[in-house]
Design an enzyme around this catalytic site. Structure first.
Site, PDB file in Angstrom:
ATOM      1  N   GLY A  46      35.177  42.173  38.914  1.00  0.00           N
ATOM      2  CA  GLY A  46      34.799  41.559  37.650  1.00  0.00           C
ATOM      3  C   GLY A  46      36.010  40.923  37.005  1.00  0.00           C
ATOM      4  O   GLY A  46      37.145  41.364  37.233  1.00  0.00           O
ATOM      5  N   GLN A  51      40.971  37.478  30.354  1.00  0.00           N
ATOM      6  CA  GLN A  51      42.047  37.905  31.269  1.00  0.00           C
ATOM      7  C   GLN A  51      42.814  36.728  31.870  1.00  0.00           C
ATOM      8  O   GLN A  51      43.906  36.923  32.401  1.00  0.00           O
ATOM      9  CB  GLN A  51      41.473  38.763  32.402  1.00  0.00           C
ATOM     10  CG  GLN A  51      40.923  40.102  31.923  1.00  0.00           C
ATOM     11  CD  GLN A  51      40.290  40.840  33.068  1.00  0.00           C
ATOM     12  OE1 GLN A  51      39.112  40.652  33.352  1.00  0.00           O
ATOM     13  NE2 GLN A  51      41.056  41.675  33.745  1.00  0.00           N
ATOM     14  N   CYS A  91      41.350  47.871  36.488  1.00  0.00           N
ATOM     15  CA  CYS A  91      41.264  46.558  35.847  1.00  0.00           C
ATOM     16  C   CYS A  91      42.352  45.667  36.426  1.00  0.00           C
ATOM     17  O   CYS A  91      43.491  46.112  36.599  1.00  0.00           O
ATOM     18  CB  CYS A  91      41.458  46.725  34.341  1.00  0.00           C
ATOM     19  SG  CYS A  91      41.412  45.175  33.434  1.00  0.00           S
ATOM     20  N   LEU A  92      42.016  44.418  36.694  1.00  0.00           N
ATOM     21  CA  LEU A  92      43.015  43.491  37.261  1.00  0.00           C
ATOM     22  C   LEU A  92      44.164  43.253  36.285  1.00  0.00           C
ATOM     23  O   LEU A  92      45.248  42.856  36.703  1.00  0.00           O
ATOM     24  CB  LEU A  92      42.348  42.165  37.642  1.00  0.00           C
ATOM     25  CG  LEU A  92      41.347  42.252  38.800  1.00  0.00           C
ATOM     26  CD1 LEU A  92      40.678  40.899  39.027  1.00  0.00           C
ATOM     27  CD2 LEU A  92      42.004  42.745  40.074  1.00  0.00           C
ATOM     28  N   HIS A 133      32.473  46.949  30.933  1.00  0.00           N
ATOM     29  CA  HIS A 133      33.935  46.760  31.007  1.00  0.00           C
ATOM     30  C   HIS A 133      34.304  45.299  30.702  1.00  0.00           C
ATOM     31  O   HIS A 133      35.204  45.026  29.906  1.00  0.00           O
ATOM     32  CB  HIS A 133      34.398  47.178  32.412  1.00  0.00           C
ATOM     33  CG  HIS A 133      35.849  46.976  32.693  1.00  0.00           C
ATOM     34  ND1 HIS A 133      36.694  48.010  33.023  1.00  0.00           N
ATOM     35  CD2 HIS A 133      36.619  45.848  32.727  1.00  0.00           C
ATOM     36  CE1 HIS A 133      37.916  47.528  33.224  1.00  0.00           C
ATOM     37  NE2 HIS A 133      37.890  46.216  33.056  1.00  0.00           N
ATOM     38  N   GLU A 134      33.583  44.362  31.324  1.00  0.00           N
ATOM     39  CA  GLU A 134      33.907  42.932  31.128  1.00  0.00           C
ATOM     40  C   GLU A 134      33.573  42.468  29.715  1.00  0.00           C
ATOM     41  O   GLU A 134      34.306  41.680  29.123  1.00  0.00           O
ATOM     42  CB  GLU A 134      33.191  42.056  32.164  1.00  0.00           C
ATOM     43  CG  GLU A 134      33.521  42.350  33.625  1.00  0.00           C
ATOM     44  CD  GLU A 134      34.991  42.502  33.928  1.00  0.00           C
ATOM     45  OE1 GLU A 134      35.826  41.848  33.274  1.00  0.00           O
ATOM     46  OE2 GLU A 134      35.319  43.321  34.817  1.00  0.00           O
ATOM     47  N   HIS A 137      36.273  43.236  27.345  1.00  0.00           N
ATOM     48  CA  HIS A 137      37.385  42.276  27.373  1.00  0.00           C
ATOM     49  C   HIS A 137      37.146  41.128  26.391  1.00  0.00           C
ATOM     50  O   HIS A 137      38.078  40.665  25.731  1.00  0.00           O
ATOM     51  CB  HIS A 137      37.551  41.672  28.773  1.00  0.00           C
ATOM     52  CG  HIS A 137      38.350  42.504  29.729  1.00  0.00           C
ATOM     53  ND1 HIS A 137      39.648  42.887  29.482  1.00  0.00           N
ATOM     54  CD2 HIS A 137      38.039  43.008  30.948  1.00  0.00           C
ATOM     55  CE1 HIS A 137      40.100  43.596  30.516  1.00  0.00           C
ATOM     56  NE2 HIS A 137      39.146  43.693  31.424  1.00  0.00           N
TER      57      HIS A 137
HETATM   58 NI    NI Z   1      39.243  44.621  33.289  1.00  0.00          NI
END
Ligand code: NI
Length: 167
Positions: A46, A51, A91-92, A133-134, A137
Site C-alpha cells: 500500500g 508518502q 510501512c514504506l 493504514h493508508e 496517512h
Molecule cells: Ni504506511
C-alpha cells in the site's frame, strides 16, 4: 511511469493532511500509475500520496501475491467499521520497523475510481488493515503513532542512525 521518492519518518511532511481531489483527470491517473510502480518496486502492499509528498487524497493498495489486485482509491472514506483485529504492521516510510496495531476487522469504504465514479467496497482482514493504514496517512498519521511514546522515541533514534549510515 516513474518511481517516486518515498518520505521517511519522522519527516514532518508525513503529518500533512491531504486535500480532496477536485477532478479525476490524466494528472491523477498518472499519479496513480507512478504510485503503483513505486509501491511494487519497494516492494509494498500500500502507498498513500502523502508518502510521495503529494498531498491529495489518493491511495494505491495491492494485497495479492502476484500484483494482479491493484486497487486505487480517490477521496476514500470509511463509511462503516466492525469488529477488531490486531495485526503486525510495517510501512514504506518507516523501513525495518514492524509492530502490532489494533484496527477494525471489517471496513466498508466509499471512493472514486479512475473514471471519477463513486464505488463502495467491503474489506476485511489484511485488506481492511491496509485501507485503514493508508487512510491514516492521508490524515497525516503514521502507524507508529499508535505505539507508546517510548517506542516512538526508539524508532526515531533507529531511523536517524540508519539515515546517517546510508546518506
Ligand atoms: Ni504506511
Amino acid at each position: 511511469m516513474a518511481l517516486l521518492p518515498i518520505l521517511r519518518y519522522p519527516d514532518p511532511r508525513l503529518h500533512t493532511r491531504a486535500a480532496p481531489v477536485r477532478e479525476v483527470d490524466d494528472v491523477i491517473r498518472k499519479l496513480i500509475a507512478d504510485m503503483a510502480e513505486t509501491m511494487y518496486e519497494a516492494p509494498g502492499i500500500g502507498l498513500a500520496a502523502t508518502q510521495v509528498d503529494v498531498h491529495l487524497r489518493v491511495v494505491v493498495i495491492d494485497v495479492s501475491e502476484d500484483k494482479t489486485g491493484l486497487l486505487a482509491l480517490i477521496n476514500p472514506e470509511i463509511i462503516s467499521r466492525a469488529g477488531e483485529q490486531v495485526c503486525e504492521e510495517g510501512c514504506l516510510s518507516v523501513p525495518g520497523i514492524y509492530d502490532k496495531v489494533a484496527r477494525a476487522e471489517k471496513v466498508r469504504v466509499r471512493a472514486l475510481n479512475q473514471q471519477g465514479e463513486t464505488f463502495e467496497l467491503d474489506t476485511e482482514g489484511l485488506l481492511a488493515v491496509c485501507v485503514q493504514h493508508e487512510l491514516d496517512h492521508l490524515d497525516g498519521k503514521v502507524f507508529v503513532e499508535y505505539l507508546s511514546q517510548l517506542k516512538q522515541t526508539r524508532i526515531k533514534g533507529k531511523l536517524a542512525k540508519k539515515a546517517r549510515i546510508t546518506a
